[in-house]
Design a protein around this motif. Structure first.
Motif, PDB file in Angstrom:
ATOM      1  N   PRO A 138      22.869  27.798  85.068  1.00 40.44           N
ATOM      2  CA  PRO A 138      23.814  26.674  85.054  1.00 40.44           C
ATOM      3  C   PRO A 138      24.446  26.554  83.672  1.00 40.44           C
ATOM      4  CG  PRO A 138      21.742  26.039  86.091  1.00 40.44           C
ATOM      5  CD  PRO A 138      21.513  27.398  85.495  1.00 40.44           C
ATOM      6  N   PRO A 139      25.711  26.178  83.588  1.00 38.01           N
ATOM      7  CA  PRO A 139      26.378  26.129  82.285  1.00 38.01           C
ATOM      8  C   PRO A 139      25.643  25.308  81.234  1.00 38.01           C
ATOM      9  CG  PRO A 139      27.985  25.920  84.033  1.00 38.01           C
ATOM     10  CD  PRO A 139      26.639  25.895  84.690  1.00 38.01           C
ATOM     11  N   CYS A 140      25.047  24.177  81.636  1.00 36.32           N
ATOM     12  CA  CYS A 140      24.361  23.347  80.637  1.00 36.32           C
ATOM     13  C   CYS A 140      23.129  24.046  80.089  1.00 36.32           C
ATOM     14  CB  CYS A 140      24.005  21.985  81.227  1.00 36.32           C
ATOM     15  SG  CYS A 140      22.847  22.031  82.608  1.00 36.32           S
ATOM     16  N   TYR A 141      22.421  24.838  80.913  1.00 41.22           N
ATOM     17  CA  TYR A 141      21.275  25.609  80.433  1.00 41.22           C
ATOM     18  C   TYR A 141      21.747  26.717  79.495  1.00 41.22           C
ATOM     19  CZ  TYR A 141      18.232  23.561  84.075  1.00 41.22           C
ATOM     20  OH  TYR A 141      17.500  22.711  84.868  1.00 41.22           O
ATOM     21  N   ARG A 142      22.803  27.412  79.922  1.00 38.44           N
ATOM     22  CA  ARG A 142      23.323  28.523  79.122  1.00 38.44           C
ATOM     23  C   ARG A 142      23.812  28.021  77.764  1.00 38.44           C
ATOM     24  NH1 ARG A 142      28.396  30.179  81.334  1.00 38.44           N
ATOM     25  NH2 ARG A 142      27.259  29.888  83.279  1.00 38.44           N
ATOM     26  N   HIS A 143      24.502  26.890  77.777  1.00 38.43           N
ATOM     27  CA  HIS A 143      25.020  26.315  76.536  1.00 38.43           C
ATOM     28  C   HIS A 143      23.870  26.037  75.566  1.00 38.43           C
ATOM     29  CE1 HIS A 143      27.943  23.084  74.715  1.00 38.43           C
ATOM     30  NE2 HIS A 143      27.689  24.076  73.887  1.00 38.43           N
ATOM     31  N   ALA A 144      22.830  25.391  76.053  1.00 37.53           N
ATOM     32  CA  ALA A 144      21.709  25.026  75.192  1.00 37.53           C
ATOM     33  C   ALA A 144      20.970  26.240  74.666  1.00 37.53           C
ATOM     34  CB  ALA A 144      20.751  24.108  75.960  1.00 37.53           C
ATOM     35  N   VAL A 145      20.710  27.218  75.517  1.00 32.50           N
ATOM     36  CA  VAL A 145      19.915  28.362  75.074  1.00 32.50           C
ATOM     37  C   VAL A 145      20.703  29.272  74.145  1.00 32.50           C
ATOM     38  CG1 VAL A 145      20.394  30.072  76.903  1.00 32.50           C
ATOM     39  CG2 VAL A 145      18.103  29.916  75.908  1.00 32.50           C
ATOM     40  N   VAL A 146      22.016  29.370  74.333  1.00 33.59           N
ATOM     41  CA  VAL A 146      22.825  30.173  73.406  1.00 33.59           C
ATOM     42  C   VAL A 146      22.847  29.519  72.026  1.00 33.59           C
ATOM     43  CG1 VAL A 146      25.184  30.899  72.870  1.00 33.59           C
ATOM     44  CG2 VAL A 146      24.238  31.330  75.137  1.00 33.59           C
ATOM     45  N   LEU A 147      23.034  28.211  71.986  1.00 36.64           N
ATOM     46  CA  LEU A 147      23.063  27.515  70.700  1.00 36.64           C
ATOM     47  C   LEU A 147      21.718  27.616  69.988  1.00 36.64           C
ATOM     48  CD1 LEU A 147      25.038  24.253  71.558  1.00 36.64           C
ATOM     49  CD2 LEU A 147      25.792  26.110  70.064  1.00 36.64           C
ATOM     50  N   HIS A 148      20.638  27.428  70.729  1.00 39.55           N
ATOM     51  CA  HIS A 148      19.310  27.379  70.112  1.00 39.55           C
ATOM     52  C   HIS A 148      18.774  28.765  69.799  1.00 39.55           C
ATOM     53  CE1 HIS A 148      14.915  26.688  69.828  1.00 39.55           C
ATOM     54  NE2 HIS A 148      15.268  25.509  69.343  1.00 39.55           N
ATOM     55  N   ASP A 149      18.838  29.679  70.772  1.00 36.34           N
ATOM     56  CA  ASP A 149      18.181  30.976  70.615  1.00 36.34           C
ATOM     57  C   ASP A 149      19.099  32.072  70.100  1.00 36.34           C
ATOM     58  OD1 ASP A 149      15.838  29.847  71.456  1.00 36.34           O
ATOM     59  OD2 ASP A 149      15.987  30.557  73.519  1.00 36.34           O
ATOM     60  N   ALA A 150      20.403  31.923  70.236  1.00 35.82           N
ATOM     61  CA  ALA A 150      21.328  32.943  69.722  1.00 35.82           C
ATOM     62  C   ALA A 150      21.982  32.497  68.422  1.00 35.82           C
ATOM     63  CB  ALA A 150      22.390  33.280  70.766  1.00 35.82           C
ATOM     64  N   VAL A 151      22.562  31.303  68.432  1.00 36.13           N
ATOM     65  CA  VAL A 151      23.207  30.803  67.212  1.00 36.13           C
ATOM     66  C   VAL A 151      22.172  30.440  66.169  1.00 36.13           C
ATOM     67  CG1 VAL A 151      24.739  29.030  66.273  1.00 36.13           C
ATOM     68  CG2 VAL A 151      25.204  30.021  68.526  1.00 36.13           C
ATOM     69  N   GLY A 152      21.024  29.896  66.632  1.00 36.17           N
ATOM     70  CA  GLY A 152      19.955  29.566  65.702  1.00 36.17           C
ATOM     71  C   GLY A 152      19.906  28.114  65.278  1.00 36.17           C
TER      72      GLY A 152
END
Length: 234
Positions: free
Chosen positions: A119-133
């Motif tokens: 879901p977009p809200c899950y993807r948004h959160a995990v990209v910010l936290h685990d990819a962007v840092g």
């Protein structure tokens, strides 16, 4: 600290903008790619965000996090509702169609497909936290959710990805964040993006602003003329 303060006292606004663009345009495009899975959309989102940043300069330069301002604007575009038209056959079908355009190895395509099925809200959160840092409070602020809700989205996103990515499935839940960060950074780093020259981005922004101002002035003239005609008719 604002971007302007990080430059020499004699730095011009154009020099400050060019520094921001040259340092962050390509990394931001890679991050947006993780969010949307489409190269052209990622490039368009980041170009648009930088055009808006120049349009609103020096407000952006004085922001405590100019990069975050541009990233938020680009992410907002990449998650905009019009992309829903690409998903009408269902999230998995859309994800598979998107992943076909990715030239990376099978493991990267599998990760991208799994990521885009979230879901977009899950993807948004995990990209910010685990990819962007970003840390958890920063992530929660950017996705405009509570810290508890954001933490839950990240955990559920990791669990869902583990069902499709063997390396995550073999990792304990406590360690999945670190492993996923490595995988996402590898996936993003493998993307080859070229950034437009900062000067051309500034020029495009100025042209767009000029066109908007001209259109607004024309509209004001037309409305004034219509009101005048209506009054004369009375």
């Amino acid at each position: 600290m604002s971007l302007l303060l990080s430059l020499s006292p004699d730095a011009t606004p154009a020099e400050a903008f060019d520094k921001l663009h040259s340092r962050h345009a390509v990394p931001l495009t890679r991050q947006v790619f993780l969010l949307c899975g489409r190269r052209r959309t990622a490039e368009r989102a980041v170009n648009r965000a930088f055009r808006l940043a120049w349009e609103r300069w020096p407000e952006v330069a004085r922001d405590s996090d100019p990069v975050g301002w541009v990233r938020w604007t680009a992410f907002e575009y990449a998650l905009s509702p019009w992309l829903a038209a690409l998903r009408w056959r269902g999230p998995r079908a859309w994800a598979r169609a998107t992943a076909k355009a990715h030239p990376g190895p099978p493991k990267d395509r599998a990760l991208l497909e799994a990521l885009l099925s979230l879901p977009p809200c899950y993807r948004h959160a995990v990209v910010l936290h685990d990819a962007v840092g970003l840390d958890l409070p920063e992530t929660a602020a950017e996705v405009e959710a509570s810290t508890a809700a954001t933490a839950g989205r990240i955990v559920r996103a990791r669990d869902a990805l583990a069902r499709w990515v063997p390396r995550l499935a073999e990792t304990s839940p406590a360690e999945r964040g670190a492993v996923l960060r490595e995988l996402l950074c590898e996936l993003a780093g493998a993307q080859r993006f070229g950034a437009r020259a900062a000067g051309s981005v500034r020029l495009a922004s100025e042209r767009a602003t000029r066109r908007w101002n001209e259109a607004s002035a024309t509209l004001v003239v037309l409305v004034t003329a219509l009101i005048t005609l209506a009054l004369l008719a009375d």
